[in-house]
Design a protein around this motif. Structure first.
Motif, PDB file in Angstrom:
ATOM      1  N   GLY A 232       0.900  -1.193   0.031  1.00  0.00           N
ATOM      2  CA  GLY A 232      -0.019  -0.147   0.011  1.00  0.00           C
ATOM      3  C   GLY A 232       0.905   1.192  -0.035  1.00  0.00           C
ATOM      4  O   GLY A 232       0.446   2.093  -0.491  1.00  0.00           O
ATOM      5  N   LEU A 233       2.222   1.144   0.473  1.00  0.00           N
ATOM      6  CA  LEU A 233       2.813   2.196   0.773  1.00  0.00           C
ATOM      7  C   LEU A 233       3.938   2.597  -0.321  1.00  0.00           C
ATOM      8  O   LEU A 233       4.159   3.520  -0.614  1.00  0.00           O
ATOM      9  CB  LEU A 233       3.698   2.206   1.948  1.00  0.00           C
ATOM     10  CG  LEU A 233       3.126   2.336   3.179  1.00  0.00           C
ATOM     11  CD1 LEU A 233       4.071   2.193   4.536  1.00  0.00           C
ATOM     12  CD2 LEU A 233       2.583   3.871   3.536  1.00  0.00           C
ATOM     13  N   SER A 234       4.041   1.597  -0.974  1.00  0.00           N
ATOM     14  CA  SER A 234       5.374   1.726  -2.260  1.00  0.00           C
ATOM     15  C   SER A 234       5.075   2.534  -3.192  1.00  0.00           C
ATOM     16  O   SER A 234       6.035   3.393  -3.607  1.00  0.00           O
ATOM     17  CB  SER A 234       5.788   0.370  -2.539  1.00  0.00           C
ATOM     18  OG  SER A 234       4.924  -0.378  -3.047  1.00  0.00           O
ATOM     19  N   GLY A 235       3.652   2.638  -3.587  1.00  0.00           N
ATOM     20  CA  GLY A 235       3.218   3.566  -4.757  1.00  0.00           C
ATOM     21  C   GLY A 235       4.195   3.208  -6.057  1.00  0.00           C
ATOM     22  O   GLY A 235       4.214   1.983  -6.553  1.00  0.00           O
ATOM     23  N   ASP A 236       4.444   4.236  -6.783  1.00  0.00           N
ATOM     24  CA  ASP A 236       5.387   4.093  -8.013  1.00  0.00           C
ATOM     25  C   ASP A 236       6.782   3.457  -7.723  1.00  0.00           C
ATOM     26  O   ASP A 236       7.304   2.917  -8.564  1.00  0.00           O
ATOM     27  CB  ASP A 236       5.439   5.536  -8.698  1.00  0.00           C
ATOM     28  CG  ASP A 236       4.066   5.625  -9.876  1.00  0.00           C
ATOM     29  OD1 ASP A 236       3.352   4.890  -9.642  1.00  0.00           O
ATOM     30  OD2 ASP A 236       4.128   6.828 -10.354  1.00  0.00           O
ATOM     31  N   ALA A 237       7.202   4.008  -6.770  1.00  0.00           N
ATOM     32  CA  ALA A 237       8.815   3.647  -6.541  1.00  0.00           C
ATOM     33  C   ALA A 237       8.890   1.934  -6.471  1.00  0.00           C
ATOM     34  O   ALA A 237       7.825   1.334  -6.150  1.00  0.00           O
ATOM     35  CB  ALA A 237       9.286   3.918  -5.281  1.00  0.00           C
TER      36      ALA A 237
END
Ligand SMILES: Nc1ncnc2c1ncn2[C@@H]1O[C@H](COP(=O)(O)OP(=O)(O)OP(=O)(O)O)[C@@H](O)[C@H]1O
Ligand SMILES: [Mg+2]
Lengths: 252, 255
Positions: A232-237
């Motif tokens: 949920g936290l990593s997003g695009d990275a």
């Protein structure tokens, strides 16, 4: 057979639980848990220091620590225990209690293993985080403390629990140098009964299994939760790779 | 924004002289000579692998150089110095990365306020207020409590700009800040950069956004194979590029 087991537990539960305490040293399951908890509590900071030393740019720091970690990981734990048991009193001339000998050995041993987990966790973050920290003016130590380690250690929680489990199993080896732990208490019981070794060691196995299984279960839950949170936290990275707890615990 | 040559001489803030760098035997930067005046916006462009990232990363010493010097207001960034001094110097040069590199374990407002607190010793409450103002400025006041992973790429990059601005740097460096973004998000990041430029920030931007270069840049540096082959104002560079390789580069871009 079941009746025998129940009878043994009824007669000896206190010995299995706390050893000969208060008439003798604390032993039994209590001592096993204290020894494991203490070694993991000390091995954890040691592992961070070892990992930082192994990632250091100074060879004088990196090489000896790398050597130490390799040797420790490549030698059976029993060997290390016997070494500390016979050599440390020779060097120091002091009479070291077997509990302390065992604790020190476990701290070095688990510290070496955990340091590989910490190192992998730091390397897995990639160079971008360190670059960003340095570009903002953080010192390398400050970047480690506030940016790199909080992420790496968070990812490591399942591995730490797994290491705790293997530490509990490893404490049984303390038997050879007479550390009064659960295994030691069980063998005392066995010596008194003489005729029921299967039943006694069955109880021993069940207790170890129950503790280790429930901790492994906790580790798996935590690991799943962290993976989900990361997702949920990593997003695009690029997603930060979780240090796989299971593989590490299998190595141990 | 546009600065005359005479002014550049007077108020140059960044100066690169005879900068050389190689990875092993492979030279990446060859005798770079360049100046940036205060308030000037420079866009670096050139083909892939030409050394743009390496060049911009040497300016805040994320990369070391082999020879030459880079000065910021007269102070040599690549001189031998204590790490404390270098960290202080670095904090005066904002850097925005292609991949944002936000700190994923911190909330947006913590991302922005953390370095002023830890590096400059600003009081937490002051840094926090300042961070909220900066987030407002990049249009993300409502995302202060969110975590980077919950933001779109364009939002993350705007946070990254706010994070760099929080250190109050006199100079900002951008390394392809929009290259990792979906096309519909490029505009919001460029808008923030444009507003920075209009407020007089000294900026060096590596970018392939030629529209931005045309509108905002004071000068274009065209770099190829580790050399600055041409520096010119955008009108001139886009209309009448002098160097054949710049001509080919622009022709390729139009296809
Ligand atoms: N750490 C490194 N070790 C060896 N060679 C490198 C390293 N980093 C970059 N290079 C090489 O240096 C050259 C310049 O790289 P650089 O990243 O500066 O190019 P760039 O102009 O930013 O390219 P792009 O447009 O693809 O980002 C390239 O040929 C690259 O392969
Ligand atoms: Mg690049």
């Amino acid at each position: 057979m079941i009746n025998d087991v129940i009878a043994i537990i009824q007669d000896y539960w206190l010995l299995l639980l706390i050893g000969q305490y208060p008439n003798g040293p604390l032993g039994g399951l209590a001592n096993t848990l204290i020894l494991s908890a203490l070694s993991i509590a000390l091995a954890f900071p040691v592992s961070i220091l070892l990992a930082l030393a192994r990632l250091s740019k100074w060879r004088l720091l990196r090489w000896p620590v790398t050597g130490l970690v390799y040797v420790t990981r490549g030698v059976p734990l029993l060997m290390l225990i016997l070494w500390s048991y016979f050599l440390v009193p020779l060097w120091t001339g002091a009479d070291v209690p077997s509990f302390v000998t065992m604790l020190t050995t476990l701290v070095v041993y688990q510290g070496a293993f955990l340091s590989e987990v910490v190192r992998a966790g730091i390397v897995a973050l990639g160079s971008g985080q360190m670059d960003a920290a340095r570009a903002l003016g953080h010192s390398s130590l400050g970047a480690m403390r506030f940016i790199i380690l909080p992420q790496a250690l968070y990812n490591m929680i399942p591995s730490i629990i797994s290491t705790f489990v293997s530490t509990i199993k490893d404490t049984t080896l303390g038997y050879v140098i007479n550390v009064p732990d659960l295994t030691f208490a069980a063998s005392q019981v066995n010596n008194q009964l003489l005729t029921q070794p299967f039943q006694v060691f069955f109880i021993l196995a069940v207790v170890y299994y129950a503790i280790c299984w429930s901790l492994t279960h906790v580790a798996n839950i935590v690991e799943r939760r962290i993976t989900r949170r990361r997702a949920g936290l990593s997003g695009d990275a690029a997603p930060v790779e979780l240090v796989p707890a299971k593989i590490i615990s299998e190595q141990l | 924004m546009s600065t005359s040559a005479a002014q550049i001489q007077q108020v140059q803030t960044i100066r690169l002289s005879d900068v050389c760098k190689s990875y092993g035997d492979y030279p990446v930067l060859k005798n770079i000579e360049a100046e940036v005046a205060r308030g000037e916006v420079v866009v670096i462009c050139g083909p892939s692998g030409s050394g743009k990232s390496t060049l911009i990363r040497t300016i805040n010493r994320l990369e070391e150089i082999n020879s030459g010097s880079i000065t910021l207001d007269g102070q040599n960034i690549h001189a031998a110095m204590r790490t404390r001094e270098l960290n202080l110097l670095r904090s005066r040069i904002g850097f925005v990365f292609q991949n944002f590199n936000l700190f994923p374990h911190l909330s947006v407002v913590e991302n922005v306020s953390m370095s002023p607190i830890r590096v400059k010793g600003v009081a937490a409450a002051v840094a926090h207020d300042k961070a909220l103002k900066l987030l407002d400025r990049v249009g993300l006041a409502d995302k202060a409590r969110a975590y980077p992973g919950q933001l779109s790429g364009g939002q993350q990059q705007r946070v990254a700009i706010a994070r760099a601005l929080a250190m109050e740097p006199p100079v900002m460096l951008f390394d392809e800040p929009t290259s990792a973004l979906d096309p519909e998000m490029v505009g919001e990041v460029l808008a923030v950069m444009k507003s920075l430029a209009s407020e007089g920030m000294t900026m060096i931007c590596v970018t392939h956004e030629m529209g931005f270069a045309r509108d905002v840049a004071d000068r274009i540096w065209f770099i190829d194979a580790g050399q600055i082959l041409e520096t010119a104002p955008p009108e001139e560079f886009f209309k009448t590029p002098r160097h054949p390789r710049a001509q080919r580069f622009l022709a390729d871009l139009r296809h």
